[in-house]
Write an enzyme that holds these catalytic residues in place. Structure first.
Site, short mmCIF file in Angstrom:
data_model
loop_
_atom_site.label_atom_id
_atom_site.label_comp_id
_atom_site.label_asym_id
_atom_site.label_seq_id
_atom_site.Cartn_x
_atom_site.Cartn_y
_atom_site.Cartn_z
N GLU A 336 0.81 -1.23 0.00
CA GLU A 336 0.00 0.00 0.00
C GLU A 336 0.84 1.28 0.00
O GLU A 336 0.54 2.22 0.72
CB GLU A 336 -0.95 0.01 1.21
CG GLU A 336 -1.94 -1.11 1.17
CD GLU A 336 -2.83 -1.17 2.41
OE1 GLU A 336 -4.02 -1.48 2.24
OE2 GLU A 336 -2.35 -0.93 3.53
C1 TNX Z 1 -4.48 -4.08 4.68
S1 TNX Z 1 -2.70 -6.27 4.35
C2 TNX Z 1 -3.21 -3.76 5.16
C3 TNX Z 1 -3.06 -3.30 6.54
C4 TNX Z 1 -4.37 -3.22 7.25
C5 TNX Z 1 -5.24 -4.40 6.88
C6 TNX Z 1 -6.52 -4.44 7.64
C7 TNX Z 1 -1.69 -5.25 4.20
C8 TNX Z 1 -0.42 -5.73 3.73
N1 TNX Z 1 -2.05 -3.99 4.48
O1 TNX Z 1 -2.40 -2.07 6.57
O2 TNX Z 1 -4.11 -3.22 8.63
O3 TNX Z 1 -5.50 -4.33 5.52
O4 TNX Z 1 -7.23 -5.60 7.39
#
Ligand code: TNX
Length: 529
Positions: A336
């Site tokens: 992300e």
């Molecule tokens: C996605 S999964 C994210 C996290 C959040 C999560 C909540 C991932 C690698 N990144 O930053 O905490 O969703 O479900």
């Protein structure tokens, strides 16, 4: 065999008959149940092979735990004694002499790094393995073959009988993990250690700690002290947050190692870095530190990819973390990074991955790493959904074909922070509602078509902590889903069967009650009470 050992002939004949009669066929397990012992087909994760039959062994006041003189065998023996002594009320001394009792022996055999064989008859229980980890996993099987009350911390009536027979067992995958996000909400050393104890029950061998994110930096770094002292000073919703001193982190590592669990520390970069950016203005491209963040948005922060200071930071942090970590891996995040351009992301990952190697560790990254250039030996952690685009999946599959190993954490299957149903408390639902069957009923071997079987390192169940603050919250989201993920990682694909699994799982409920683990009583599982 000495005279002492020999079974009288008439009894031997009876045993043979009994063995033949009791060897388990599908759905056929009356004899053990009749004696009040736990049948072998109630063990989670399902062992590779079970042959039940013969007389049970009853642990008594005179039972001794026989170790073989190696430190590994002794360490596992002490652990077993600590499990059994409070509830049985028996002394259960460790000894290197004598016969019978509970024997933990390292030996040659086709056990691999984690496999074991457990045999039980009227004289005793013997667990044999090639490595201490195998003895430890065998001990977890033995616990489950005893009545659930064995897990209580005060003396219970017993009897403590283990059904007769042989379990021969070894894991399908070497990497069987869980992840705890200690950044969104901080969890204490005691809470993390309790989690490790729970994971070990199901032969999970890896705990990935998500140590940094926008909301909090949770590990002391001597060369950048404000990361923890300031960056660790809050959490989602405000509140004091916290961080681990190096001594505390090493205590977690030690606790895990004594349970054959490897800690994988994660420093999430270049996104998910607001806590670091708030602590050191120089890490920001504009030289201005943002405020601490206590919300739950993602994708708004990025380290400054063009500044040398960023790489000095990464080098110092990863060097200090590597020095604290006996395990093989450093997880560098990489998910992300929505506020980092693609070109910058690739530049950053190309510069940071070699730092991990310089400090003797292997890279793990979230699967977005496959959009850059994963270094040789790196593992990518896939967290997509059924609905993830074909293009994104193809990128991961291609990386796997090129030699990048995969850890499978599909969010709509094994994200422990997803709610079970609309009505269950705590958790999120962005990846969907995930009931128990959904989290168990998939195959890591065929999940991403086109991935060579040899590229699948294993599975991991992440628990993100935006919505959770207590050990009870952790337990509720983890149980009963985690044992299913553990079984996907451990058990042969041929044992996969929801109808059989839900019975095995139901048998765990009374154990969790005895351990004080509050769990979601899914209507999909026929709980005993
Ligand atoms: C996605 S999964 C994210 C996290 C959040 C999560 C909540 C991932 C690698 N990144 O930053 O905490 O969703 O479900």
């Amino acid at each position: 065999m000495t005279r002492h050992h020999r079974t009288p002939r008439i009894l031997g004949t009876l045993l043979l008959v009994a063995t033949a009669a009791l060897t388990l066929g599908a759905g056929d397990r009356p004899a053990a149940a009749a004696r009040g012992t736990t049948p072998f087909d109630r063990v989670v994760p399902a062992p590779a092979s079970v042959q039940q039959g013969g007389a049970p062994y009853e642990i008594s006041r005179s039972t001794r735990i026989r170790v073989d003189g190696t430190s590994g065998s002794r360490q596992v023996g002490e652990y077993l004694a600590q499990v059994l002594r409070p509830s049985t009320g028996y002394p259960l001394p460790l000894t290197t002499t004598g016969t019978g009792g509970i024997r933990l022996a390292l030996g040659d055999g086709p056990f691999g790094a984690e496999g074991y064989r457990l045999t039980s008859d009227s004289r005793g229980v013997t667990i044999t393995a090639g490595r201490p980890a195998g003895l430890f996993h065998g001990v977890q099987t033995l616990r489950q073959l005893l009545p659930p009350a064995v897990e209580r911390k005060t003396a219970q009536p017993g009897p403590w009988a283990v059904a007769g027979g042989t379990v021969t067992d070894s894991p399908r995958y070497a990497y069987r993990g869980a992840m705890l996000d200690v950044s969104r909400h901080f969890f204490t050393v005691a809470q993390v250690e309790r989690y490790i104890d729970e994971l070990a029950l199901y032969k999970i061998n890896t705990l990935h700690l998500h140590l940094s994110d926008d909301q909090g930096w949770r590990i002391a770094v001597d060369s950048w002290p404000r990361l923890a002292s300031y960056g660790g000073s809050t959490q989602v919703g405000g509140g004091p947050g916290g961080f681990y001193t190096k001594a505390q982190y090493q205590e977690i590592v030690r606790h895990a190692a004594a349970r054959y669990v490897e800690i994988v520390p994660e420093i999430d970069m270049p996104g998910h870095t607001n806590a670091a950016l708030a602590s050191y203005a120089g890490l920001n491209c504009n030289g201005v530190a943002p405020p601490l963040y206590t919300g739950t948005n993602v994708g708004f922060s990025s380290l400054c990819v063009s500044k040398q200071e960023t790489y000095d930071f990464a080098d110092d942090v990863l060097r200090e973390l590597a020095a604290l970590t006996p395990g093989r891996y450093l997880h560098i995040g990489g998910d992300e990074a929505h506020s980092t351009s693609h070109a910058d992301y690739v530049t950053f990952m190309d510069r940071v991955q070699p730092i991990v190697a310089r400090y003797g560790k292997t890279v793990i990254g979230w699967h977005q790493l496959t959009g850059a250039h994963p270094v040789k030996g790196a593992l990518a952690q896939y967290w997509g959904l059924d609905s993830t685009s074909a293009q994104e999946k193809a990128q991961v599959v291609q990386a796997a074909r090129n030699g990048t190993g995969l850890i499978l954490s599909p969010a709509d299957r094994v994200y422990l922070d997803m709610k079970y149903t609309e009505d269950t408390p705590v958790g999120q639902d962005w990846a969907g509602l995930v009931e128990v069957r959904r989290s168990y009923d998939w195959d890591p071997g065929t999940y991403l078509p086109g991935v060579p079987a040899s590229a699948v390192a294993g599975v991991e169940a992440p628990l993100w902590s935006e919505t959770i603050t207590t050990a009870a919250d952790i337990d509720y989201l983890t149980f009963p889903r985690l044992p299913g993920v553990a079984e996907l990682g451990w058990s042969p694909a041929a044992t996969h069967d929801w109808d059989a699994y839900r019975l095995r799982l139901a048998a765990q409920g009374p154990r969790w009650d005895a351990l004080g683990i509050g769990y979601y009583r899914s209507p999909q599982v026929p709980w005993a009470s």
